[in-house]
Design an enzyme around this catalytic site. Structure first.
Site, PDB file in Angstrom:
ATOM      1  N   HIS A  22      10.458  59.448  40.966  1.00  0.00           N
ATOM      2  CA  HIS A  22       9.336  58.873  41.702  1.00  0.00           C
ATOM      3  C   HIS A  22       9.588  58.966  43.200  1.00  0.00           C
ATOM      4  CE1 HIS A  22       6.941  55.065  42.871  1.00  0.00           C
ATOM      5  NE2 HIS A  22       6.166  56.120  42.899  1.00  0.00           N
ATOM      6  N   ASP A  64       1.911  60.610  42.901  1.00  0.00           N
ATOM      7  CA  ASP A  64       2.305  59.250  43.280  1.00  0.00           C
ATOM      8  C   ASP A  64       1.103  58.432  43.742  1.00  0.00           C
ATOM      9  OD1 ASP A  64       3.496  56.924  44.164  1.00  0.00           O
ATOM     10  OD2 ASP A  64       5.023  57.935  45.358  1.00  0.00           O
ATOM     11  N   TYR A 112       6.996  71.857  58.284  1.00  0.00           N
ATOM     12  CA  TYR A 112       8.309  72.480  58.099  1.00  0.00           C
ATOM     13  C   TYR A 112       9.413  71.423  58.021  1.00  0.00           C
ATOM     14  CZ  TYR A 112       6.582  77.231  59.204  1.00  0.00           C
ATOM     15  OH  TYR A 112       5.937  78.438  59.193  1.00  0.00           O
ATOM     16  N   TYR A 130      -2.131  79.433  55.469  1.00  0.00           N
ATOM     17  CA  TYR A 130      -2.141  77.968  55.396  1.00  0.00           C
ATOM     18  C   TYR A 130      -2.385  77.471  53.981  1.00  0.00           C
ATOM     19  CZ  TYR A 130      -2.106  78.423  60.417  1.00  0.00           C
ATOM     20  OH  TYR A 130      -1.754  78.759  61.684  1.00  0.00           O
TER      21      TYR A 130
END
Length: 155
Positions: A22, A64, A112, A130
């Protein structure tokens, strides 16, 4: 071979998805992403597009629901208003019942830096610009149903 496992998910990728806990993050990187200079845990998926692997991962991987953002896109530059591939991602999120997760857009350099902290980076052959995505792993809310067996059932 196993049944019902998407073909784009390699044994190495399945192992990583199982190892993740998690809050761990995984990056789906396009062909231009500097994968190998950003991680020691790179998973090559040559010949696979990000939409394919994204959809296949989301059939197994819980996002999540406790995080502010469980889906992160690399922000586009001034040369692109909105990358076309993002509409494909929105359809995949909807198709996999994850359309409640609004993606967060992160600038290239910040993306990054976040990618360097990810559990792993999946190096795809995606050619769209992208196209990079970060996914944050969630939890399975339901407890698995236990099967009680007696000694007679065991062969």
């Amino acid at each position: 071979m196993l049944k019902n496992i998407p073909m784009s998910l390699s044994p190495e990728l399945l192992k990583v998805l199982m190892e993740m806990g998690h809050g761990d993050e995984i990056v789906l990187a396009d062909g231009n992403f500097p994968t190998y200079s950003h991680t020691n845990k790179a998973i090559p998926l040559s010949g696979v597009s990000i939409p394919t692997v994204l959809e296949d991962i989301l059939t197994l991987f819980p996002l999540d629901s406790y995080a502010d953002f469980a889906v992160v896109y690399m922000m586009h530059g001034p040369e692109v208003e909105t990358p076309e591939i993002w509409s494909t991602y929105a359809k995949i999120l909807e198709k996999t019942d994850n359309n409640q997760f609004l993606p967060y857009k992160l600038g290239r350099l910040a993306f990054y830096e976040r990618a360097k902290k990810a559990y792993a980076i999946v190096a795809t052959s995606e050619a769209a610009i992208y196209a990079n995505v970060i996914l944050k792993k969630g939890i399975i809310a339901k407890e698995p149903k236990r099967v009680d067996r007696n000694e007679e059932d065991i062969c």
